[in-house]
Design a protein around this motif. Structure first.
Motif, short mmCIF file in Angstrom:
data_model
loop_
_atom_site.label_atom_id
_atom_site.label_comp_id
_atom_site.label_asym_id
_atom_site.label_seq_id
_atom_site.Cartn_x
_atom_site.Cartn_y
_atom_site.Cartn_z
N GLU A 20 4.56 3.96 -0.95
CA GLU A 20 3.86 4.92 -1.81
C GLU A 20 4.13 4.60 -3.28
N LEU A 21 5.38 4.24 -3.59
CA LEU A 21 5.73 3.95 -4.98
C LEU A 21 4.96 2.75 -5.51
N ALA A 22 4.69 1.78 -4.66
CA ALA A 22 4.02 0.55 -5.10
C ALA A 22 2.65 0.81 -5.71
N VAL A 113 -1.13 -11.78 -10.01
CA VAL A 113 -0.75 -10.48 -10.59
C VAL A 113 0.67 -10.11 -10.19
N ARG A 114 1.31 -9.34 -11.06
CA ARG A 114 2.66 -8.85 -10.76
C ARG A 114 2.59 -7.73 -9.74
N VAL A 115 3.53 -7.76 -8.80
CA VAL A 115 3.65 -6.71 -7.79
C VAL A 115 5.13 -6.39 -7.60
N PRO A 116 5.46 -5.20 -7.12
CA PRO A 116 6.88 -4.87 -6.87
C PRO A 116 7.47 -5.75 -5.78
N PHE A 117 8.79 -5.89 -5.81
CA PHE A 117 9.48 -6.52 -4.69
C PHE A 117 9.35 -5.68 -3.43
N ALA A 141 9.38 -0.48 -12.13
CA ALA A 141 8.78 -1.71 -11.60
C ALA A 141 8.20 -1.51 -10.20
N GLY A 142 8.22 -0.26 -9.69
CA GLY A 142 7.58 0.04 -8.42
C GLY A 142 8.43 -0.22 -7.20
#
Length: 416
Positions: A20-22, A113-117, A141-142
């Protein structure tokens, strides 16, 4: 429930919350960070009381003063932790940033694109401010974050995490995006290191022993932070008044941190003039100088050993040596440095360029204190640690370093 089962349970909750945070908006994440800051300040009585318990236990156990200093919280440090959360909220959201993009010859549109770990585990020693810093950076940072501090700070960390978690539901995030790893024994650390598939990345932050054990024992990928045997080199062309101020600030402004200077190198052409000044000033500040033959001519300087040259003292001690020239300084640093931060004080631009090019550390300071190797000082907001490795994260690790990337390829019926 075993330590492994308990750790895997919180990791599974973190994994679920991370989904959900992502996809949370920047507005939601920033609101959460501001709420976390306010909750931390509102819980100041509870946090400081808990910290007093930790400090009391440490002092009763005879813990060295520099380690107790890392552990101790007060109103100003708590306010700095809250401000760090606000500062992170004010930074651009890295998630979704396009790192590169193009239209290929066949018409496919390509974006990286940047994405969370996803889920980040942080294993750290003593300093409870890391609890808030790591939580804030990971959330922005998600990433969901699993925090495993040392047992010496267990009361402080529990109080800080309780305050942070309490602020999350009201701001639209699940409280399980921030969790304290259960357990106070080595078993819980081992379980976290083996939670591959639930935890995406581990970050150890602490002494050499902790970092080595995580790097060598973890099945979860590790972003390695490093110890700080930081050097200051005073060149023959240096402004010696400036050099003296930089050496003193690098060594004495705060000794218990990884960006404090532990080694001093002085060009032989200015040794006769600079050594009496710097030895007197360091000793006046309470610093024990471990010096080579040139430094040993001065009172109360003790002979330097190889162990001293390699040491991260984290105390009012420094190794010191005279070198022939900038090449001698570079050679010394290559042999003894931990790859964290080195500083040169010089006015000759050719010498500066040579030093900067030849010294292979995460940060190189030119006419500035080593203490500036810090995420906050460099404008990154609160940092999660200083990486001395050579992967995507090197130096102060802020928001961009807490992300990975993915490729998005858009076609119109394209087939290969």
């Amino acid at each position: 429930m075993s330590s492994e089962d308990a750790v895997r349970e919180v990791a599974a909750r973190a994994r679920a919350a991370s989904h959900e945070l992502a996809t949370a908006t920047r507005a939601t994440k920033d609101a959460a960070l501001h709420a976390m800051a306010e909750a931390l300040l509102a819980a100041a009585p509870q946090v400081l009381a808990a910290n007093a318990e930790d400090v009391g236990r440490a002092e009763e156990a005879g813990t060295p003063a520099n380690i107790v200093d890392r552990l101790r919280l007060d109103d100003s440090r708590l306010a700095a932790m809250a401000q760090g959360l606000r500062d992170v909220a004010g930074l651009p959201d890295p998630v979704g940033e396009v790192l590169r993009g193009s239209t290929l010859a066949n018409g496919l549109e390509l974006r990286q694109v940047r994405v969370p770990f996803g889920v980040v585990g942080v294993i750290y020693e003593a300093r409870p401010n890391v609890t808030a810093d790591a939580a804030g950076i990971c959330v922005k940072a998600g990433n969901a974050v699993l925090l495993r501090g040392s047992s010496s700070a267990r009361s402080s960390n529990a109080a800080v995490v309780a305050a942070l978690r309490g602020a999350l539901p009201g701001s639209g995030l699940l409280e399980d995006v921030v969790q304290l790893v259960p357990g106070e024994t080595r078993d819980s650390v081992t379980a976290l290191m083996r939670a591959r598939g639930l935890v995406d990345v581990l970050i150890p932050r602490g002494g050499a022993g902790l970092i080595r054990s995580v790097v060598e024992g973890s099945t979860v990928p590790v972003i390695e932070t490093g110890v700080g045997n930081c050097h200051v080199y005073v060149d023959a062309t240096a402004d010696l008044e400036q050099a003296l101020a930089i050496v003193l600030n690098s060594k004495t402004q705060r000794t218990s941190v990884c960006n404090a200077a532990e080694s001093l190198l002085v060009h032989e052409d200015v040794a006769d003039e600079f050594l009496p000044l710097v030895v007197e000033a360091l000793q006046a500040a309470g610093v024990l100088v471990h010096g080579d033959e040139a430094f040993a001519e001065y009172d109360d300087v003790v002979p330097v050993t190889d162990e001293d040259h390699a040491a991260e003292f984290l105390a009012l001690e420094i190794s010191a040596a005279v070198v022939k020239d900038v090449e001698g300084a570079i050679e010394h640093i290559r042999r003894w440095s931990s790859g964290h931060t080195e500083a040169i004080v010089a006015r000759d631009q050719a010498t500066i360029r040579r030093f900067v090019a030849a010294v292979d550390s995460a940060a190189v300071m030119v006419n500035a204190s080593t203490r500036f190797t810090d995420g906050g000082e460099l404008g990154f907001g609160a940092e999660i640690g200083i990486s001395t490795q050579k992967l995507h994260a090197r130096g102060p690790m802020g928001l961009p370093e807490m992300t990975s990337s993915k490729y998005v390829v858009v076609g119109d019926g394209h087939v290969r």
